[in-house]
Design a protein around this motif. Structure first.
Motif, PDB file in Angstrom:
ATOM      1  N   VAL A   1      46.119  37.363  42.434  1.00  0.00           N
ATOM      2  CA  VAL A   1      47.254  38.022  41.783  1.00  0.00           C
ATOM      3  C   VAL A   1      47.106  37.973  40.258  1.00  0.00           C
ATOM      4  N   SER A   2      46.676  36.807  39.748  1.00  0.00           N
ATOM      5  CA  SER A   2      46.499  36.646  38.307  1.00  0.00           C
ATOM      6  C   SER A   2      45.473  37.631  37.766  1.00  0.00           C
ATOM      7  N   ARG A   3      44.372  37.817  38.486  1.00  0.00           N
ATOM      8  CA  ARG A   3      43.315  38.708  38.000  1.00  0.00           C
ATOM      9  C   ARG A   3      43.602  40.180  38.279  1.00  0.00           C
ATOM     10  N   LEU A   4      44.519  40.446  39.194  1.00  0.00           N
ATOM     11  CA  LEU A   4      44.947  41.834  39.357  1.00  0.00           C
ATOM     12  C   LEU A   4      45.700  42.302  38.119  1.00  0.00           C
ATOM     13  N   VAL A   5      46.451  41.377  37.521  1.00  0.00           N
ATOM     14  CA  VAL A   5      47.206  41.702  36.310  1.00  0.00           C
ATOM     15  C   VAL A   5      46.264  41.848  35.117  1.00  0.00           C
ATOM     16  N   HIS A   6      45.269  40.963  35.044  1.00  0.00           N
ATOM     17  CA  HIS A   6      44.309  40.999  33.926  1.00  0.00           C
ATOM     18  C   HIS A   6      42.882  40.990  34.494  1.00  0.00           C
ATOM     19  N   PRO A   7      42.381  42.138  34.948  1.00  0.00           N
ATOM     20  CA  PRO A   7      41.034  42.192  35.545  1.00  0.00           C
ATOM     21  C   PRO A   7      39.958  41.811  34.525  1.00  0.00           C
ATOM     22  N   PRO A   8      39.069  40.855  34.874  1.00  0.00           N
ATOM     23  CA  PRO A   8      38.003  40.465  33.950  1.00  0.00           C
ATOM     24  C   PRO A   8      36.786  41.373  34.090  1.00  0.00           C
TER      25      PRO A   8
ATOM     26  N   MET B   1      39.015  45.667  42.213  1.00  0.00           N
ATOM     27  CA  MET B   1      38.530  45.475  43.579  1.00  0.00           C
ATOM     28  C   MET B   1      38.127  44.027  43.850  1.00  0.00           C
ATOM     29  N   ASP B   2      37.650  43.329  42.802  1.00  0.00           N
ATOM     30  CA  ASP B   2      37.222  41.929  42.993  1.00  0.00           C
ATOM     31  C   ASP B   2      38.399  41.029  43.366  1.00  0.00           C
ATOM     32  N   PRO B   3      39.503  41.016  42.596  1.00  0.00           N
ATOM     33  CA  PRO B   3      40.643  40.201  43.007  1.00  0.00           C
ATOM     34  C   PRO B   3      41.310  40.707  44.284  1.00  0.00           C
ATOM     35  N   LEU B   4      41.272  42.033  44.500  1.00  0.00           N
ATOM     36  CA  LEU B   4      41.845  42.573  45.736  1.00  0.00           C
ATOM     37  C   LEU B   4      41.084  42.046  46.957  1.00  0.00           C
ATOM     38  N   ALA B   5      39.753  41.958  46.837  1.00  0.00           N
ATOM     39  CA  ALA B   5      38.939  41.416  47.927  1.00  0.00           C
ATOM     40  C   ALA B   5      39.335  39.969  48.211  1.00  0.00           C
TER      41      ALA B   5
ATOM     42  N   ILE C   1      33.359  36.526  55.897  1.00  0.00           N
ATOM     43  CA  ILE C   1      34.296  37.539  55.404  1.00  0.00           C
ATOM     44  C   ILE C   1      34.307  37.558  53.881  1.00  0.00           C
ATOM     45  N   SER C   2      34.258  36.362  53.273  1.00  0.00           N
ATOM     46  CA  SER C   2      34.231  36.278  51.806  1.00  0.00           C
ATOM     47  C   SER C   2      33.008  36.992  51.248  1.00  0.00           C
ATOM     48  N   SER C   3      31.852  36.744  51.845  1.00  0.00           N
ATOM     49  CA  SER C   3      30.620  37.376  51.374  1.00  0.00           C
ATOM     50  C   SER C   3      30.681  38.887  51.494  1.00  0.00           C
ATOM     51  N   VAL C   4      31.213  39.364  52.624  1.00  0.00           N
ATOM     52  CA  VAL C   4      31.348  40.810  52.816  1.00  0.00           C
ATOM     53  C   VAL C   4      32.301  41.396  51.771  1.00  0.00           C
ATOM     54  N   GLY C   5      33.408  40.671  51.503  1.00  0.00           N
ATOM     55  CA  GLY C   5      34.371  41.130  50.507  1.00  0.00           C
ATOM     56  C   GLY C   5      33.756  41.232  49.125  1.00  0.00           C
ATOM     57  N   VAL C   6      32.946  40.246  48.756  1.00  0.00           N
ATOM     58  CA  VAL C   6      32.298  40.258  47.442  1.00  0.00           C
ATOM     59  C   VAL C   6      31.309  41.418  47.342  1.00  0.00           C
ATOM     60  N   ILE C   7      30.570  41.674  48.403  1.00  0.00           N
ATOM     61  CA  ILE C   7      29.597  42.779  48.397  1.00  0.00           C
ATOM     62  C   ILE C   7      30.304  44.119  48.234  1.00  0.00           C
ATOM     63  N   ILE C   8      31.390  44.320  48.979  1.00  0.00           N
ATOM     64  CA  ILE C   8      32.126  45.583  48.897  1.00  0.00           C
ATOM     65  C   ILE C   8      32.739  45.770  47.506  1.00  0.00           C
ATOM     66  N   SER C   9      33.372  44.701  46.992  1.00  0.00           N
ATOM     67  CA  SER C   9      33.994  44.810  45.666  1.00  0.00           C
ATOM     68  C   SER C   9      32.935  45.053  44.585  1.00  0.00           C
TER      69      SER C   9
END
Length: 300
Positions: free
Chosen positions: A105-112, A188-192, A168-176
């Motif tokens: 949530v924090s990084r959705l507000v301020h994407p790095p 997409m990274d914090p959303l993942a 699941i985490s690895s798949v999420g990181v690859i997609i993002s």
């Protein structure tokens, strides 16, 4: 040397030891690259793998201890160590999920800014590592999958859920990483991470609920109706006046324990009553203790 020999003689414990070693080694790689690329997905996955390795080590210790024979201190044996390990795994995953939710949530507000050039290869390598774990323990994807030792299966089910969460985490990181690299969607990274956190919580709820029920010694949910019927039948045995102070609980998955008082008539044959009641509960309760109390007409 003794413990290594014990680990190496059992297929599941040997595979778990091998996977812990592989998992712990790769965790350092993920953490370093995650800090380098400033990816929450990769950093969170590395911390997840750190806790994962510790939790899996607890499961391995529990597997070793559970092979010990019953003693005066542990008269029912050491099966509950594996149940406890499953509960610890579930609790750790809950904390990890809430950490991912908070940071996501924090990084959705301020994407790095994210450096996907270094991120993607490490994520694919992480997926390979998790794939090894899935291959090792896929047969434990549900409770009692093997059926030979339910407490053992409960523990390994927790192990499988940890590995599944990592996958699941690895798949999420690859997609993002793909979306960030091609379209610049930094969100997409914090959303993942948020999606991963939700999937983790949903996957561990059955294990958390089941292991907590065992540790709290609740009456087994799957046996409640059957136990009520058996108690009513026991109360109709010739000579039995009532059954009271009834307690049933699960020592470990697949091992149920029970005790109660059976008040009988003074002229009733105790051994006959006990034999009939034990016959009623045969197959339901593995350890049943019945205290017989005789009531004579003068005291009715």
């Amino acid at each position: 040397m003794y413990y290594l020999r014990v680990i190496w003689t059992d297929r599941d414990s040997r595979r778990l030891f091998q996977y812990i070693s592989l998992n712990f080694s790769f965790m350092f790689t993920e953490l370093v690259v995650g800090l380098w690329t400033n990816s929450l997905g990769l950093i969170s996955d590395s911390f997840h793998m750190l806790f994962d390795s510790l939790a899996l080590a607890i499961s391995l210790v529990a597997m070793i201890l559970s092979r010990r024979s019953p003693t005066l201190s542990f008269s029912y044996g050491y099966d509950r160590f594996e149940v406890l390990a499953g509960f610890v795994n579930a609790v750790l995953l809950v904390f990890i999920a809430f950490f991912l939710l908070f940071e996501g949530v924090s990084r959705l507000v301020h994407p790095p800014h994210i450096d996907t050039e270094r991120l993607l290869p490490v994520s694919i390598a992480g997926l390979f590592v998790n794939g090894v774990g899935i291959l090792f323990f896929h047969q434990h994807h549900s409770h009692g999958a093997c059926g030979h030792n339910h407490a053992h299966d409960e523990n390994l089910h927790g192990v499988f859920l940890h590995i599944l969460a990592d996958t699941i985490s690895s798949v999420g990181v690859i997609i993002s990483s793909y979306f960030v690299r091609n379209w610049g969607y930094l969100w997409m990274d914090p959303l993942a991470s948020l999606v991963i956190a939700c999937l983790i919580v949903l996957s561990i709820l059955p294990l958390l609920r089941g292991s907590a029920s065992v540790l709290l010694q609740t009456t087994p949910l799957v046996l409640r109706e059957t136990l009520d019927k058996a108690l009513r039948e026991a109360s109709t045995v010739e000579g039995v006046l009532e059954c009271r102070n009834v307690h049933f609980w699960t020592h470990a998955p697949g091992t149920h324990v029970g005790s109660f008082y059976a008040r009988v008539r003074g002229d009733a044959n105790e051994q006959t009553v006990l034999a009939r009641i034990h016959n009623i509960f045969a197959g339901l309760v593995q350890h049943l203790t019945i205290q017989v109390e005789k009531t004579f007409p003068d005291f009715v």
